[in-house]
Design a protein around this motif. Structure first.
Motif, PDB file in Angstrom:
ATOM      1  N   MET A   1       4.773  20.274  72.890  1.00  0.00           N
ATOM      2  CA  MET A   1       4.898  19.188  71.923  1.00  0.00           C
ATOM      3  C   MET A   1       5.567  17.976  72.563  1.00  0.00           C
ATOM      4  SD  MET A   1       3.608  20.462  69.197  1.00  0.00           S
ATOM      5  CE  MET A   1       3.138  22.098  68.628  1.00  0.00           C
ATOM      6  N   ARG A   2       5.049  16.779  72.271  1.00  0.00           N
ATOM      7  CA  ARG A   2       5.667  15.563  72.765  1.00  0.00           C
ATOM      8  C   ARG A   2       6.608  15.037  71.698  1.00  0.00           C
ATOM      9  NH1 ARG A   2       0.280  14.389  73.378  1.00  0.00           N
ATOM     10  NH2 ARG A   2       0.382  12.591  72.001  1.00  0.00           N
ATOM     11  N   ARG A   3       7.757  14.566  72.088  1.00  0.00           N
ATOM     12  CA  ARG A   3       8.724  14.010  71.159  1.00  0.00           C
ATOM     13  C   ARG A   3       9.069  12.591  71.590  1.00  0.00           C
ATOM     14  NH1 ARG A   3      10.341  19.468  71.250  1.00  0.00           N
ATOM     15  NH2 ARG A   3      11.607  19.196  73.080  1.00  0.00           N
ATOM     16  N   GLY A   4       8.941  11.654  70.643  1.00  0.00           N
ATOM     17  CA  GLY A   4       9.238  10.277  70.968  1.00  0.00           C
ATOM     18  C   GLY A   4      10.725  10.018  71.047  1.00  0.00           C
ATOM     19  N   ARG A   5      11.086   8.907  71.651  1.00  0.00           N
ATOM     20  CA  ARG A   5      12.490   8.529  71.778  1.00  0.00           C
ATOM     21  C   ARG A   5      12.740   7.247  71.011  1.00  0.00           C
ATOM     22  NH1 ARG A   5      13.525   9.404  78.288  1.00  0.00           N
ATOM     23  NH2 ARG A   5      13.109  11.653  78.316  1.00  0.00           N
ATOM     24  N   GLY A   6      13.859   7.164  70.375  1.00  0.00           N
ATOM     25  CA  GLY A   6      14.213   5.968  69.632  1.00  0.00           C
ATOM     26  C   GLY A   6      15.708   5.817  69.590  1.00  0.00           C
ATOM     27  N   ARG A   7      16.141   4.878  68.774  1.00  0.00           N
ATOM     28  CA  ARG A   7      17.580   4.643  68.661  1.00  0.00           C
ATOM     29  C   ARG A   7      18.282   5.867  68.072  1.00  0.00           C
ATOM     30  NH1 ARG A   7      15.164  -0.094  67.286  1.00  0.00           N
ATOM     31  NH2 ARG A   7      15.204   0.425  65.062  1.00  0.00           N
ATOM     32  N   PHE A  12      12.891  17.018  65.848  1.00  0.00           N
ATOM     33  CA  PHE A  12      11.957  17.876  65.106  1.00  0.00           C
ATOM     34  C   PHE A  12      12.035  19.300  65.653  1.00  0.00           C
ATOM     35  CE2 PHE A  12      10.441  13.756  63.915  1.00  0.00           C
ATOM     36  CZ  PHE A  12       9.886  13.928  62.658  1.00  0.00           C
ATOM     37  N   ARG A  13      13.247  19.737  65.934  1.00  0.00           N
ATOM     38  CA  ARG A  13      13.450  21.026  66.594  1.00  0.00           C
ATOM     39  C   ARG A  13      12.957  22.190  65.728  1.00  0.00           C
ATOM     40  NH1 ARG A  13      18.368  20.452  67.385  1.00  0.00           N
ATOM     41  NH2 ARG A  13      18.250  19.576  69.483  1.00  0.00           N
ATOM     42  N   THR A  14      13.223  22.130  64.428  1.00  0.00           N
ATOM     43  CA  THR A  14      12.798  23.214  63.550  1.00  0.00           C
ATOM     44  C   THR A  14      11.280  23.313  63.498  1.00  0.00           C
ATOM     45  OG1 THR A  14      14.779  22.857  62.203  1.00  0.00           O
ATOM     46  CG2 THR A  14      13.031  24.186  61.238  1.00  0.00           C
ATOM     47  N   THR A  15      10.629  22.153  63.387  1.00  0.00           N
ATOM     48  CA  THR A  15       9.165  22.137  63.357  1.00  0.00           C
ATOM     49  C   THR A  15       8.592  22.657  64.662  1.00  0.00           C
ATOM     50  OG1 THR A  15       9.191  20.219  61.885  1.00  0.00           O
ATOM     51  CG2 THR A  15       7.139  20.678  63.044  1.00  0.00           C
ATOM     52  N   THR A  16       9.113  22.180  65.766  1.00  0.00           N
ATOM     53  CA  THR A  16       8.604  22.592  67.066  1.00  0.00           C
ATOM     54  C   THR A  16       8.711  24.101  67.256  1.00  0.00           C
ATOM     55  OG1 THR A  16       9.203  20.452  68.022  1.00  0.00           O
ATOM     56  CG2 THR A  16       8.821  22.269  69.544  1.00  0.00           C
ATOM     57  N   LEU A  43       6.177  12.916  67.242  1.00  0.00           N
ATOM     58  CA  LEU A  43       5.836  14.318  67.465  1.00  0.00           C
ATOM     59  C   LEU A  43       4.322  14.442  67.523  1.00  0.00           C
ATOM     60  CD1 LEU A  43       6.758  17.344  67.622  1.00  0.00           C
ATOM     61  CD2 LEU A  43       6.481  17.417  65.136  1.00  0.00           C
ATOM     62  N   ALA A  44       3.816  15.110  68.546  1.00  0.00           N
ATOM     63  CA  ALA A  44       2.375  15.309  68.663  1.00  0.00           C
ATOM     64  C   ALA A  44       2.093  16.542  69.489  1.00  0.00           C
ATOM     65  CB  ALA A  44       1.699  14.087  69.297  1.00  0.00           C
ATOM     66  N   GLY A  45       1.080  17.268  69.088  1.00  0.00           N
ATOM     67  CA  GLY A  45       0.637  18.419  69.859  1.00  0.00           C
ATOM     68  C   GLY A  45      -0.795  18.747  69.493  1.00  0.00           C
ATOM     69  N   ASP A  46      -1.684  18.735  70.471  1.00  0.00           N
ATOM     70  CA  ASP A  46      -3.113  19.011  70.268  1.00  0.00           C
ATOM     71  C   ASP A  46      -3.685  18.173  69.123  1.00  0.00           C
ATOM     72  OD1 ASP A  46      -3.336  20.779  72.365  1.00  0.00           O
ATOM     73  OD2 ASP A  46      -2.997  22.559  71.147  1.00  0.00           O
ATOM     74  N   ILE A 262       2.089  38.199  55.740  1.00  0.00           N
ATOM     75  CA  ILE A 262       3.035  37.740  56.757  1.00  0.00           C
ATOM     76  C   ILE A 262       2.415  36.617  57.580  1.00  0.00           C
ATOM     77  CG2 ILE A 262       4.250  38.404  58.865  1.00  0.00           C
ATOM     78  CD1 ILE A 262       4.714  41.126  57.623  1.00  0.00           C
ATOM     79  N   ASP A 263       1.118  36.738  57.903  1.00  0.00           N
ATOM     80  CA  ASP A 263       0.423  35.663  58.623  1.00  0.00           C
ATOM     81  C   ASP A 263       0.446  34.381  57.803  1.00  0.00           C
ATOM     82  OD1 ASP A 263      -0.437  37.306  60.834  1.00  0.00           O
ATOM     83  OD2 ASP A 263      -1.923  38.181  59.488  1.00  0.00           O
ATOM     84  N   ARG A 264       0.182  34.518  56.524  1.00  0.00           N
ATOM     85  CA  ARG A 264       0.161  33.348  55.647  1.00  0.00           C
ATOM     86  C   ARG A 264       1.561  32.753  55.508  1.00  0.00           C
ATOM     87  NH1 ARG A 264      -2.681  34.326  50.025  1.00  0.00           N
ATOM     88  NH2 ARG A 264      -4.313  34.972  51.485  1.00  0.00           N
ATOM     89  N   GLN A 265       2.551  33.611  55.378  1.00  0.00           N
ATOM     90  CA  GLN A 265       3.929  33.142  55.252  1.00  0.00           C
ATOM     91  C   GLN A 265       4.360  32.387  56.499  1.00  0.00           C
ATOM     92  OE1 GLN A 265       7.118  36.095  55.345  1.00  0.00           O
ATOM     93  NE2 GLN A 265       8.068  35.114  53.579  1.00  0.00           N
ATOM     94  N   ARG A 266       3.946  32.885  57.674  1.00  0.00           N
ATOM     95  CA  ARG A 266       4.297  32.222  58.924  1.00  0.00           C
ATOM     96  C   ARG A 266       3.682  30.823  58.985  1.00  0.00           C
ATOM     97  NH1 ARG A 266       2.025  35.609  62.183  1.00  0.00           N
ATOM     98  NH2 ARG A 266       3.801  37.014  62.438  1.00  0.00           N
ATOM     99  N   ALA A 267       2.441  30.703  58.526  1.00  0.00           N
ATOM    100  CA  ALA A 267       1.787  29.393  58.516  1.00  0.00           C
ATOM    101  C   ALA A 267       2.496  28.446  57.549  1.00  0.00           C
ATOM    102  CB  ALA A 267       0.314  29.550  58.141  1.00  0.00           C
ATOM    103  N   HIS A 268       2.809  28.927  56.366  1.00  0.00           N
ATOM    104  CA  HIS A 268       3.474  28.077  55.382  1.00  0.00           C
ATOM    105  C   HIS A 268       4.857  27.654  55.858  1.00  0.00           C
ATOM    106  CE1 HIS A 268       0.978  28.861  51.509  1.00  0.00           C
ATOM    107  NE2 HIS A 268       0.214  28.880  52.585  1.00  0.00           N
ATOM    108  N   ALA A 269       5.536  28.538  56.570  1.00  0.00           N
ATOM    109  CA  ALA A 269       6.873  28.215  57.062  1.00  0.00           C
ATOM    110  C   ALA A 269       6.857  27.010  58.000  1.00  0.00           C
ATOM    111  CB  ALA A 269       7.477  29.429  57.766  1.00  0.00           C
ATOM    112  N   ALA A 270       5.771  26.836  58.744  1.00  0.00           N
ATOM    113  CA  ALA A 270       5.669  25.682  59.642  1.00  0.00           C
ATOM    114  C   ALA A 270       5.615  24.383  58.847  1.00  0.00           C
ATOM    115  CB  ALA A 270       4.428  25.818  60.526  1.00  0.00           C
ATOM    116  N   PHE A 271       4.889  24.381  57.727  1.00  0.00           N
ATOM    117  CA  PHE A 271       4.838  23.194  56.874  1.00  0.00           C
ATOM    118  C   PHE A 271       6.193  22.931  56.220  1.00  0.00           C
ATOM    119  CE2 PHE A 271       0.417  24.366  57.262  1.00  0.00           C
ATOM    120  CZ  PHE A 271      -0.238  23.151  57.340  1.00  0.00           C
ATOM    121  N   HIS A 272       6.861  23.997  55.812  1.00  0.00           N
ATOM    122  CA  HIS A 272       8.190  23.821  55.224  1.00  0.00           C
ATOM    123  C   HIS A 272       9.160  23.222  56.252  1.00  0.00           C
ATOM    124  CE1 HIS A 272       7.081  27.455  52.448  1.00  0.00           C
ATOM    125  NE2 HIS A 272       6.380  26.369  52.188  1.00  0.00           N
TER     126      HIS A 272
END
Length: 283
Positions: A1-7, A12-16, A43-46, A262-272
């Motif tokens: 994942m690429r993370r931008g830099r700013g002031r 986005f550590r939790t998301t990553t 933040l960007a990835g694929d 569990i697969d579905r929960q894991r996917a939803h957790a990423a959005f959360h």
């Protein structure tokens, strides 16, 4: 994942972490987040990778419908019959309503705000699939496509998915809607109105805890409009979240093996996780 830099450092550590866990579990994941105030990708990835996006793919349909209404070539009060097919649309309110006919503008409200499949199919019939395809090209989305209408089942002769898209293209589209440059300010305002409030708050919107049925500000200074997409093994969302400290356009697409809850929960957790990170930096 690429993370931008700013002031202000936006990690986005939790998301990553959540997205990396999804990838390790075999899911295909794409994400794109842009800081609208600074005009930089944080933040960007694929984000160039076309993935199934489910109902998120109807947003260009809404743009085309709004453009035609503003141009005077589509009467918003034109009455349209509910589609009558042997395989009814799989979700939505209209199929349970008594009214068999609705005006075009109400179809847009149901399709955009409530994810109504029958309303989206009827709107697509009115607007025309070829016109939506041309609009997608004009919007600068060459890797995205609305392939079909909603179906309760997909046979061998049907398109395998409702729509495909990239995280980058959908995040850019929502940034344009926020800026009033998706065609023009009037078209953008119509589409944003149809997408508000966000009634599907099970993904990114879960972090806000807003009332999905209220059209009034909740007093916390958060603006959020979005569209989600759900199919078997597909979760997608793109939108804009803005607060007192920042504003972001985002898109997250997940294509996973929906074998267990569990697969579905894991996917939803990423959005959360994405919703929590966005809220942290916006408010």
């Amino acid at each position: 994942m690429r993370r931008g830099r700013g002031r202000q450092t936006r990690t986005f550590r939790t998301t990553t972490g959540a997205l990396e866990g999804l990838s390790l579990a075999g899911a295909r994941v794409a994400v794109h987040v842009t800081d609208l105030d600074r005009g930089e990708v944080v933040l960007a990835g694929d984000d160039h990778l076309p993935l199934p996006v489910g109902g998120l793919g109807i947003v260009p349909l809404l743009v085309e419908a709004a453009a035609r209404m503003e141009a005077g070539t589509l009467d918003p009060h034109r009455l349209v019959d509910r589609p009558q097919t042997k395989r009814p649309a799989p979700s939505g309110l209209w199929r349970a309503m008594a009214a068999p006919t609705l005006p075009v503008i109400d179809l847009a409200v149901l399709a955009g705000g409530a994810g109504d499949a029958a309303a989206a199919n009827a709107l697509l019939d009115v607007v025309g699939h070829d016109n939506v395809t041309r609009r997608i090209v004009e919007l600068g989305m060459p890797r995205s496509a609305l392939l079909d209408g909603f179906r309760s089942e997909r046979g061998p002769d049907d398109a395998p998915h409702l729509a495909l898209g990239t995280a980058r293209e959908f995040a850019v589209l929502f940034a344009a809607l926020a800026a009033g440059t998706a065609i023009d300010a009037e078209v953008s305002e119509r589409v944003v109105t149809w997408l508000s409030p966000v009634t599907d708050v099970g993904l990114v919107g879960s972090a806000i805890g807003a009332d999905p049925f209220s059209h009034e500000p909740d007093g916390h200074g958060v603006v959020h409009f979005a569209k989600t997409g759900r199919e078997r093994g597909v979760r997608a969302e793109a939108g804009v979240l803005a607060g007192r400290r920042g504003a972001f356009a985002y898109a997250l697409l997940v294509d996973f093996d929906d074998v267990s809850l569990i697969d579905r929960q894991r996917a939803h957790a990423a959005f959360h996780a994405l919703g929590g990170d966005l809220l942290e930096y916006a408010t």
